[in-house]
Design a protein around this motif. Sequence first.
Motif, PDB file in Angstrom:
ATOM      1  N   ASP A  33      48.064   9.507  48.321  1.00  0.00           N
ATOM      2  CA  ASP A  33      47.769   8.919  47.009  1.00  0.00           C
ATOM      3  C   ASP A  33      46.891   7.691  47.210  1.00  0.00           C
ATOM      4  O   ASP A  33      46.873   7.095  48.293  1.00  0.00           O
ATOM      5  CB  ASP A  33      49.091   8.504  46.337  1.00  0.00           C
ATOM      6  CG  ASP A  33      48.943   8.127  44.866  1.00  0.00           C
ATOM      7  OD1 ASP A  33      47.869   8.357  44.273  1.00  0.00           O
ATOM      8  OD2 ASP A  33      49.910   7.605  44.297  1.00  0.00           O
ATOM      9  N   ASP A  34      46.162   7.312  46.165  1.00  0.00           N
ATOM     10  CA  ASP A  34      45.484   6.027  46.192  1.00  0.00           C
ATOM     11  C   ASP A  34      46.565   4.950  46.319  1.00  0.00           C
ATOM     12  O   ASP A  34      47.738   5.193  46.028  1.00  0.00           O
ATOM     13  CB  ASP A  34      44.704   5.799  44.901  1.00  0.00           C
ATOM     14  CG  ASP A  34      43.532   6.757  44.730  1.00  0.00           C
ATOM     15  OD1 ASP A  34      43.159   7.460  45.698  1.00  0.00           O
ATOM     16  OD2 ASP A  34      42.992   6.809  43.607  1.00  0.00           O
ATOM     17  N   ILE A  35      46.176   3.766  46.736  1.00  0.00           N
ATOM     18  CA  ILE A  35      47.123   2.662  46.867  1.00  0.00           C
ATOM     19  C   ILE A  35      46.692   1.532  45.938  1.00  0.00           C
ATOM     20  O   ILE A  35      45.521   1.149  45.911  1.00  0.00           O
ATOM     21  CB  ILE A  35      47.227   2.173  48.321  1.00  0.00           C
ATOM     22  CG1 ILE A  35      47.820   3.287  49.199  1.00  0.00           C
ATOM     23  CG2 ILE A  35      48.071   0.900  48.420  1.00  0.00           C
ATOM     24  CD1 ILE A  35      47.922   2.950  50.666  1.00  0.00           C
ATOM     25  N   ASP A  50      49.593   4.278  44.086  1.00  0.00           N
ATOM     26  CA  ASP A  50      49.005   3.931  42.799  1.00  0.00           C
ATOM     27  C   ASP A  50      49.516   4.769  41.638  1.00  0.00           C
ATOM     28  O   ASP A  50      49.590   4.284  40.516  1.00  0.00           O
ATOM     29  CB  ASP A  50      47.480   4.049  42.881  1.00  0.00           C
ATOM     30  CG  ASP A  50      46.804   3.554  41.623  1.00  0.00           C
ATOM     31  OD1 ASP A  50      47.167   2.468  41.138  1.00  0.00           O
ATOM     32  OD2 ASP A  50      45.907   4.260  41.113  1.00  0.00           O
ATOM     33  N   THR A  51      49.883   6.016  41.858  1.00  0.00           N
ATOM     34  CA  THR A  51      50.252   6.892  40.753  1.00  0.00           C
ATOM     35  C   THR A  51      51.718   6.710  40.387  1.00  0.00           C
ATOM     36  O   THR A  51      52.608   6.844  41.234  1.00  0.00           O
ATOM     37  CB  THR A  51      49.990   8.364  41.120  1.00  0.00           C
ATOM     38  OG1 THR A  51      48.626   8.498  41.537  1.00  0.00           O
ATOM     39  CG2 THR A  51      50.252   9.279  39.929  1.00  0.00           C
ATOM     40  N   GLN A  56      50.943  10.677  35.276  1.00  0.00           N
ATOM     41  CA  GLN A  56      49.695  10.444  36.004  1.00  0.00           C
ATOM     42  C   GLN A  56      48.998   9.189  35.478  1.00  0.00           C
ATOM     43  O   GLN A  56      47.994   9.262  34.782  1.00  0.00           O
ATOM     44  CB  GLN A  56      48.774  11.666  35.881  1.00  0.00           C
ATOM     45  CG  GLN A  56      49.336  12.910  36.515  1.00  0.00           C
ATOM     46  CD  GLN A  56      49.488  12.759  38.013  1.00  0.00           C
ATOM     47  OE1 GLN A  56      48.600  12.310  38.709  1.00  0.00           O
ATOM     48  NE2 GLN A  56      50.660  13.130  38.525  1.00  0.00           N
ATOM     49  N   ALA A  57      49.545   8.042  35.820  1.00  0.00           N
ATOM     50  CA  ALA A  57      48.978   6.768  35.398  1.00  0.00           C
ATOM     51  C   ALA A  57      48.813   5.877  36.612  1.00  0.00           C
ATOM     52  O   ALA A  57      49.596   5.938  37.553  1.00  0.00           O
ATOM     53  CB  ALA A  57      49.897   6.098  34.382  1.00  0.00           C
ATOM     54  N   CYS A  71      54.230   0.214  34.457  1.00  0.00           N
ATOM     55  CA  CYS A  71      53.257   1.274  34.219  1.00  0.00           C
ATOM     56  C   CYS A  71      52.613   1.090  32.843  1.00  0.00           C
ATOM     57  O   CYS A  71      53.318   0.837  31.866  1.00  0.00           O
ATOM     58  CB  CYS A  71      53.948   2.642  34.314  1.00  0.00           C
ATOM     59  SG  CYS A  71      52.844   4.014  33.923  1.00  0.00           S
ATOM     60  N   PRO A  72      51.294   1.252  32.754  1.00  0.00           N
ATOM     61  CA  PRO A  72      50.621   1.046  31.478  1.00  0.00           C
ATOM     62  C   PRO A  72      50.863   2.160  30.459  1.00  0.00           C
ATOM     63  O   PRO A  72      50.537   1.995  29.288  1.00  0.00           O
ATOM     64  CB  PRO A  72      49.142   0.980  31.872  1.00  0.00           C
ATOM     65  CG  PRO A  72      49.046   1.805  33.097  1.00  0.00           C
ATOM     66  CD  PRO A  72      50.349   1.575  33.830  1.00  0.00           C
ATOM     67  N   VAL A  73      51.444   3.284  30.856  1.00  0.00           N
ATOM     68  CA  VAL A  73      51.613   4.399  29.924  1.00  0.00           C
ATOM     69  C   VAL A  73      52.986   4.398  29.261  1.00  0.00           C
ATOM     70  O   VAL A  73      53.100   4.360  28.044  1.00  0.00           O
ATOM     71  CB  VAL A  73      51.339   5.750  30.616  1.00  0.00           C
ATOM     72  CG1 VAL A  73      51.598   6.914  29.677  1.00  0.00           C
ATOM     73  CG2 VAL A  73      49.901   5.804  31.112  1.00  0.00           C
TER      74      VAL A  73
END
Length: 114
Positions: A33-35, A50-51, A56-57, A71-73
Amino acid sequence: MTEPDGGIRVAALDDISEGEGLAISSEITGTEDDIAILRDLDGSCWALNDTCTHAQASLADGWVEDGYVECPVHSSRFCLRDGHVDGPPATVDTVPHRVEVREGEIYLFPNQRP
């Protein structure tokens, strides 16, 4: 750029405002995953996958304060120190990674526990 000690220079400290985050691509980190590099309001830096484990945010787009990222979602919260989930709807922890700040530069150590 990978350093001899295994760290990767990912940003200057000034690149990330307090309370904000920056996503580092998995192509750079070599991780699944991205970090997200996250900077708390006290100026400390942390790294988590990151996820969000619920949806999937990008946690790098979330709100960082008092040792947590939200989390922004759906507003799940994750502890910056150990990735522990601390608020629904997420029920699965995320993965923390070691970071160091040296001379104003942020170094990431993917897959190493903080």
